[in-house]
Design an enzyme around this catalytic site. Structure first.
Site, short mmCIF file in Angstrom:
data_model
loop_
_atom_site.label_atom_id
_atom_site.label_comp_id
_atom_site.label_asym_id
_atom_site.label_seq_id
_atom_site.Cartn_x
_atom_site.Cartn_y
_atom_site.Cartn_z
N ASN A 5 16.34 9.82 11.30
CA ASN A 5 17.70 9.84 11.86
C ASN A 5 18.01 8.46 12.45
O ASN A 5 17.16 7.57 12.42
CB ASN A 5 17.84 10.95 12.90
CG ASN A 5 16.86 10.77 14.06
OD1 ASN A 5 16.96 9.82 14.81
ND2 ASN A 5 15.89 11.67 14.16
N HIS A 6 19.21 8.32 12.99
CA HIS A 6 19.68 6.99 13.40
C HIS A 6 19.35 6.62 14.84
O HIS A 6 19.91 5.66 15.36
CB HIS A 6 21.19 6.90 13.19
CG HIS A 6 21.58 6.95 11.74
ND1 HIS A 6 21.28 5.93 10.87
CD2 HIS A 6 22.23 7.89 11.02
CE1 HIS A 6 21.73 6.24 9.67
NE2 HIS A 6 22.31 7.43 9.73
#
Ligand code: PMT
Length: 432
Positions: free
Chosen positions: A219-220
């Site tokens: 994920n970011h």
């Protein structure tokens, strides 16, 4: 924080109302005392309505709250009002502080409740002068300011701009209420010893779940939010352990960092450190699912259609730790939610995972949350919810720590609840 605010006579007294509103909304326990002259500008009833506590304007008046701040137990005797109020205060701010009050304080005159309390103050004393520019720049006032500063009093610099007297402009305006509150909170943090020796476990970053040796589901998360919490807790004197998942930021000075890659690795490290921790803050974006059978060798794109990658759930680390909690631990979770209903889903997490605080951020926005320098959050406790408007992650971290202090003291803000019950599992934010 128990904040005592002294209001003296000046047109800027009306701005003290907004300051008191902001401080109360931020969860601080506020009491107000006034000089008789200030009552010509703003009456005690207005401050009493906002603070929910009696406002005193005379040292001969008995305090109906017996020295108590909102949420405190009142003394079972009748204390001397100005002494009890300032003795319990964490910070005493006089805003506005008139030229007359500055002069009295500089020579130690104690002829009203506000000046008497100042003379008795052991806590940090902040003065926010507000007056006409010629009065402020007069050598007498400047000498008084210098005397007070030399004595360790924090005299804030007035702002410049239009003044109350028609057509006049210059230095002498009361700083904006939000700036006054920030100054008070900074002064409090500098003297707050409640973090000394406290063991704080913070998770940060995003886990990566391998598909094969070179690919992963991730994920970011940049780790900025968690690193900001860890740095703030260190600055306050806590012993900090940082579980860092795939973060490339510099390590916060003095924090112990345990680097992990996957949710499973984070679980092992968290379960090892958590029993000794006093505070847990889970900012990490932990994967909810991982490939059930990661390949031992790099997959060939020709041989494996993506539909064949089966996923299995990971362990909910926060829920697992919450089920093992011991008395005295404070548990803070984050909630990455999408748009409308975010706060209600956060409230659901608070209850379902048995947490003390849930920090909700709306990750549908690109200017906050994942991989951005700023955040805007809603802090949810059992007693209510409070939105902290967009600010740097460092500032948000400080507010989270202030709320943890209030929770550990049993004085968490009783903000107006905006929670709605009955949120179904598996809503937009999932059930994590
Ligand atoms: O790192 P940044 O770029 O600064 O971004 C910050 C952030 C957006 C990652 C952060 O503010 C944030 O929202 N963190 C939580 C992300 C998340 O996973 O939220 P969630 O709603 O899916 O999970 C709820 C809570 O359960 C979180 O505290 C999470 O750490 C925890 N969790 C989730 C899944 C899991 N398997 N185990 C967990 O412990």
């Amino acid at each position: 924080m128990r904040l005592l605010i002294g209001v003296t006579g000046g047109i800027a007294a009306y701005k003290a109302l907004e300051l008191v509103r902001l401080a109360t909304r931020a969860g601080h326990q506020v009491r107000v005392i006034q000089t008789p002259t200030s009552e010509r500008f703003v009456g005690t009833a207005a401050f009493a309505a906002i603070t929910g506590a009696p406002v005193l304007a005379s040292e001969f008046e008995a305090d109906p709250a017996r020295g108590g701040y909102p949420g405190d137990a009142a003394a079972d005797w009748v204390p001397i009002s100005h002494l009890a109020l300032v003795e319990r205060a964490d910070v005493y701010l006089i805003a506005p502080a008139s030229a007359n009050t500055l002069a009295k304080l500089a020579v130690g005159i104690a002829d009203n409740l506000v000046t008497t309390a100042a003379l008795a103050a052991d806590c940090p004393l902040l003065l926010a002068p507000a007056m006409n520019n010629r009065m402020f720049l007069h050598p007498a006032t400047q000498a008084n300011v210098a005397t007070l500063r030399a004595r360790g009093v924090c005299v804030l610099e007035p702002a410049s701009g239009a003044l109350a007297s028609r057509g006049e402009a210059g230095i002498g305006r009361l700083p904006e209420p939000a700036e006054l509150l920030a100054a008070v909170e900074t002064a409090h943090r500098e003297t707050d010893s409640s973090w000394e020796g406290l063991r704080v476990l913070v998770s940060a970053g995003g886990t990566r779940e391998p598909i094969d040796p070179v690919r992963y589901i991730g994920n970011h998360s940049s780790g900025r939010m968690g690193y900001a919490v860890a740095a703030a807790a260190r600055r306050r004197g806590a012993q900090v352990t940082l579980l860092s998942a795939n973060v490339t930021l510099p390590t916060p000075a003095g924090a112990e960092v345990i680097r992990v890659g996957t949710a499973a690795e984070m679980l092992v490290a968290a379960e090892r450190v958590f029993p000794a921790a006093d505070v847990l803050v889970m900012t990490a974006a932990v994967a909810d699912f991982r490939p059930a059978r990661p390949a031992a060798h790099k997959l060939k794109k020709t041989t494996v259609p993506l539909t064949e990658i089966a996923l299995e759930p990971t362990t909910d680390i926060l829920a697992r730790l919450a089920s093992q909690r011991r008395p005295g631990q404070t548990l803070v979770g984050f909630a990455a939610e999408h748009g409308a209903g975010a706060v209600a889903y956060g409230a659901d997490k608070l209850e379902r995972k048995g947490l003390d605080l849930v920090v909700v951020n709306d990750v549908s926005r690109s200017d906050i949350g994942f991989d951005s320098a700023e955040n805007e959050v809603t802090l949810i406790t059992a007693t209510g919810a409070e939105t902290v408007t967009k600010a740097s992650k460092a500032a948000i971290a400080e507010t989270i720590l202030d709320t943890i202090v209030a929770l550990r003291r049993g004085t968490a803000p009783a903000a107006p609840a905006v929670l709605s019950a009955g949120v179904a599992d598996g809503g937009p934010g999932g059930v994590a």
